[in-house]
Scaffold this active site. Structure first.
Site, short mmCIF file in Angstrom:
data_model
loop_
_atom_site.label_atom_id
_atom_site.label_comp_id
_atom_site.label_asym_id
_atom_site.label_seq_id
_atom_site.Cartn_x
_atom_site.Cartn_y
_atom_site.Cartn_z
N ARG A 187 -23.32 -10.03 -16.92
CA ARG A 187 -23.12 -10.02 -18.37
C ARG A 187 -21.64 -10.18 -18.73
O ARG A 187 -20.79 -9.49 -18.19
CB ARG A 187 -23.71 -8.74 -18.97
CG ARG A 187 -25.24 -8.73 -18.99
CD ARG A 187 -25.81 -7.42 -19.45
NE ARG A 187 -25.65 -6.37 -18.45
CZ ARG A 187 -26.16 -5.14 -18.61
NH1 ARG A 187 -26.80 -4.81 -19.71
NH2 ARG A 187 -26.01 -4.23 -17.66
N CYS A 219 -20.16 -3.58 -21.11
CA CYS A 219 -19.57 -2.52 -21.93
C CYS A 219 -18.28 -2.91 -22.66
O CYS A 219 -18.24 -2.84 -23.89
CB CYS A 219 -19.33 -1.29 -21.07
SG CYS A 219 -20.87 -0.63 -20.44
N LYS A 264 -17.77 -8.28 -11.91
CA LYS A 264 -16.87 -7.48 -11.08
C LYS A 264 -17.51 -7.31 -9.72
O LYS A 264 -18.67 -7.69 -9.52
CB LYS A 264 -16.60 -6.12 -11.70
CG LYS A 264 -17.85 -5.30 -11.86
CD LYS A 264 -17.61 -3.94 -12.46
CE LYS A 264 -17.24 -2.91 -11.45
NZ LYS A 264 -17.34 -1.53 -11.95
N PHE A 288 -6.59 0.08 -13.40
CA PHE A 288 -6.82 -0.85 -14.51
C PHE A 288 -5.57 -1.63 -14.89
O PHE A 288 -5.38 -1.99 -16.04
CB PHE A 288 -7.47 -0.13 -15.71
CG PHE A 288 -8.94 0.13 -15.46
CD1 PHE A 288 -9.32 0.96 -14.43
CD2 PHE A 288 -9.91 -0.51 -16.18
CE1 PHE A 288 -10.66 1.17 -14.13
CE2 PHE A 288 -11.27 -0.29 -15.90
CZ PHE A 288 -11.63 0.55 -14.87
N LEU A 320 -19.65 5.71 -16.59
CA LEU A 320 -20.06 5.18 -15.28
C LEU A 320 -19.59 3.74 -15.13
O LEU A 320 -19.84 2.91 -15.99
CB LEU A 320 -21.59 5.24 -15.15
CG LEU A 320 -22.28 6.58 -15.43
CD1 LEU A 320 -23.79 6.43 -15.27
CD2 LEU A 320 -21.75 7.69 -14.53
N VAL A 330 -27.60 2.80 -16.98
CA VAL A 330 -27.13 4.15 -17.32
C VAL A 330 -28.26 5.16 -17.14
O VAL A 330 -28.10 6.19 -16.48
CB VAL A 330 -26.59 4.19 -18.77
CG1 VAL A 330 -26.30 5.63 -19.20
CG2 VAL A 330 -25.33 3.34 -18.88
N THR A 385 -27.51 -0.58 -26.64
CA THR A 385 -26.96 -0.73 -28.00
C THR A 385 -26.22 -2.06 -28.03
O THR A 385 -25.00 -2.13 -28.10
CB THR A 385 -25.97 0.42 -28.32
OG1 THR A 385 -24.99 0.47 -27.28
CG2 THR A 385 -26.67 1.75 -28.42
C1 UDX Z 1 -16.67 0.24 -17.82
C2 UDX Z 1 -15.89 1.55 -17.85
O1 UDX Z 1 -14.96 1.56 -16.76
C3 UDX Z 1 -16.84 2.74 -17.70
O2 UDX Z 1 -16.13 3.95 -17.79
C4 UDX Z 1 -17.87 2.65 -18.84
O3 UDX Z 1 -18.80 3.72 -18.74
C5 UDX Z 1 -18.61 1.33 -18.77
O4 UDX Z 1 -17.69 0.24 -18.84
P1 UDX Z 1 -17.78 -1.32 -16.02
O5 UDX Z 1 -17.95 -2.24 -17.19
O6 UDX Z 1 -18.94 -1.07 -15.13
O7 UDX Z 1 -17.27 0.13 -16.55
O8 UDX Z 1 -16.64 -1.93 -15.10
P2 UDX Z 1 -15.10 -1.70 -14.91
O9 UDX Z 1 -14.88 -1.32 -13.51
O10 UDX Z 1 -14.53 -0.88 -15.96
O11 UDX Z 1 -14.54 -3.25 -15.09
C6 UDX Z 1 -14.74 -3.87 -16.33
C7 UDX Z 1 -14.13 -5.27 -16.23
O12 UDX Z 1 -12.70 -5.17 -16.13
C8 UDX Z 1 -14.59 -6.07 -15.02
O13 UDX Z 1 -14.76 -7.42 -15.40
C9 UDX Z 1 -13.42 -5.93 -14.05
O14 UDX Z 1 -13.32 -7.04 -13.15
C10 UDX Z 1 -12.25 -5.91 -15.00
N1 UDX Z 1 -11.07 -5.22 -14.48
C11 UDX Z 1 -11.15 -3.91 -14.18
C12 UDX Z 1 -9.88 -5.94 -14.36
O15 UDX Z 1 -9.83 -7.13 -14.65
N2 UDX Z 1 -8.78 -5.29 -13.92
C13 UDX Z 1 -8.80 -3.96 -13.59
O16 UDX Z 1 -7.77 -3.45 -13.18
C14 UDX Z 1 -10.03 -3.25 -13.72
#
Ligand code: UDX
Length: 440
Positions: free
Chosen positions: A330, A260, A323, A249, A152, A11, A86
């Site tokens: 993590r 996160c 992802k 999502f 983000l 971040v 955090t």
């Molecule tokens: C997330 C939030 O999207 C972001 O706004 C916040 O600031 C930080 O946490 P991030 O953790 O980087 O971002 O990844 P994100 O793209 O949200 O995916 C989180 C998890 O959900 C991943 O394991 C991803 O594979 C999974 N995911 C996401 C799904 O299984 N299905 C989806 O449709 C979207």
């Protein structure tokens, strides 16, 4: 403006480099000397598409520097952003020790320097009420405390910063409001949502928890599709076309991971408990997701004919990162699944485009794992190929080549990246999320 950012992780680093892109003078602080050394050489210690190039621009314009010495970068600073971790505590609460330590250090420096015009902004994800805690620490220094949460996504962070759906600023005084509006003013098209610090802090958790809820929800609906024969792909699409729901999502998978969602969902649950509010829905989201991640290994084992048959088999794991487009592992479902398969005597040929270094460190105590960047190498002579991370390259895999290269014939696509008809045309057994388990 002159901005100092404390914490140069995913971040802090993205925010610092993007603030420099907006024309501000930025200093990123971190207590890891090696990281500072790497950054001052123009190298990026994390994988984030486009960040290295943006860092080079900022450095060539002398708009960014990195240091481990905060004291040298407060005197002329207009705003200091706290972007330290955090992490999740045993009881699920957010560990604020790094945030409060940083606040104390900033406070003491302001007193020493008799600096009275500084804004202290929390960018880290902090529980509602944290600004009030910081105000108690800084009451003698005249520091103004504000909140500016980040939204983000790893792998998409630059776009999320430079073209956000909104910028949320939590201010309890005019000075903070003016300063933050000025900092973000170069983002002319962006909607600034101003509120107080408590609301800003809770907006962040609410947003992440709701996104996590969408994911856990569609994954459970996929379970229902597997029993009823409904088509999960068409269901997700049609459901998401409702503008009140939205298409994003709603992609099924092995469960959400990352630094996160799991942490923030648990922190929100803790906030509920601390305030004697029953957040039953988010409680259910957490347990649903934990159970789902655990169930993926057993789904693979059952595809191999059960525990006895699976022992000694060789499985290709495509994707280790939590992802796509990141090296971050993590809370990765792929890592958890790999550990569980190894526990049951299954040999692993693991592949990922960016996360192998981090995975080797995390899986150092696990035997029987070989690593390959090239997915086709990982697939060689395996009994089953499992896709666990949604790297776009996996949707382009050459099925004929997979068929030729495997010794078995099972593909377990836990991200629904492949085309069912194409895979089955090669006489391969294709398991995927939402597949009808028709036992008739
Ligand atoms: C997330 C939030 O999207 C972001 O706004 C916040 O600031 C930080 O946490 P991030 O953790 O980087 O971002 O990844 P994100 O793209 O949200 O995916 C989180 C998890 O959900 C991943 O394991 C991803 O594979 C999974 N995911 C996401 C799904 O299984 N299905 C989806 O449709 C979207």
């Amino acid at each position: 403006m002159n901005i100092t950012i404390i914490g140069s992780g995913y971040v802090g680093l993205v925010s610092g480099i993007c603030f420099a892109r907006l024309g501000h003078n930025v200093t990123c602080i971190d207590n890891q000397e090696e990281k500072i050394h790497t950054l001052n050489k123009g190298e990026i210690p994390i994988f984030e598409p486009g960040l290295k190039e943006m860092l080079a621009d900022a450095r060539s314009n002398n708009l960014i520097s990195f240091s481990s010495d905060l004291s040298a970068h407060i005197a002329n600073c207009d705003a200091v952003f706290i972007a330290v971790g955090t992490p999740q505590d045993e009881d699920g609460s957010a560990d604020l020790s790094y945030v409060l330590t940083a606040a104390q250090e900033i406070n003491d420096l302001c007193l020493d320097l008799n600096k009275k015009d500084l804004i202290l902004v929390t960018k880290s994800t902090v529980p509602v009420g944290t600004a009030e805690k910081i105000k108690k620490i800084t009451k003698n220094s005249g520091l103004k405390i504000a909140s500016n949460p980040e939204f983000l996504r790893e792998g998409n962070a630059i776009e999320d910063f430079m073209k956000p759906d909104r910028v949320v600023i939590g201010c309890d005084d005019e000075l903070s409001s003016e300063a933050l509006r000025k900092i973000y003013s170069p983002l002319t098209e962006v909607r600034i949502v101003e509120t107080d610090t408590k609301t800003s802090e809770l907006i962040k958790y609410t947003s992440n928890a709701l996104l996590a809820t969408k994911i856990a929800f569609i994954n459970e609906i996929a379970n229902l599709c597997e029993k009823t024969g409904a088509n999960i792909k068409e269901l997700s699409k049609a459901t998401g076309l409702d503008s009140r729901i939205g298409e994003k999502f709603l992609n099924v998978g092995p469960g959400y991971g990352g630094s996160c969602f799991p942490k923030d969902v648990n922190a929100l649950i803790r906030t509920g408990k601390d305030n004697e509010v029953n957040l039953s829905i988010i409680d259910a989201v957490e347990s649903s997701n934990v159970n789902r991640k655990k169930s993926m290994a057993h789904r693979i084992i059952s595809q191999l004919g059960g525990l006895d048959q699976a022992k000694g088999k060789v499985v290709a794991i495509l994707g280790l990162a939590f992802k796509a487009n990141t090296d971050d592992i993590r809370y990765s479902p792929a890592i958890a699944t790999t550990k569980e398969l190894v526990k049951h005597g299954i040999a692993i040929r693991a592949s990922d485009f960016e996360a192998i270094k981090n995975s080797k460190r995390e899986l150092a105590n696990e035997d029987g794992i070989n690593y390959f960047v090239d997915p086709y190498k990982a697939i060689e002579n395996t009994d089953l190929v499992a896709i666990l991370t949604e790297w776009p390259q996996y949707s382009e895999l050459d099925i004929a080549r997979i068929k030729e290269s495997m010794r078995g014939n099972i593909i377990c696509d836990l991200r629904n990246m492949l085309n069912k008809q194409e895979v089955e045309s090669y006489q391969l057994q294709y398991d995927y999320i939402g597949k009808y388990q028709n036992n008739d």
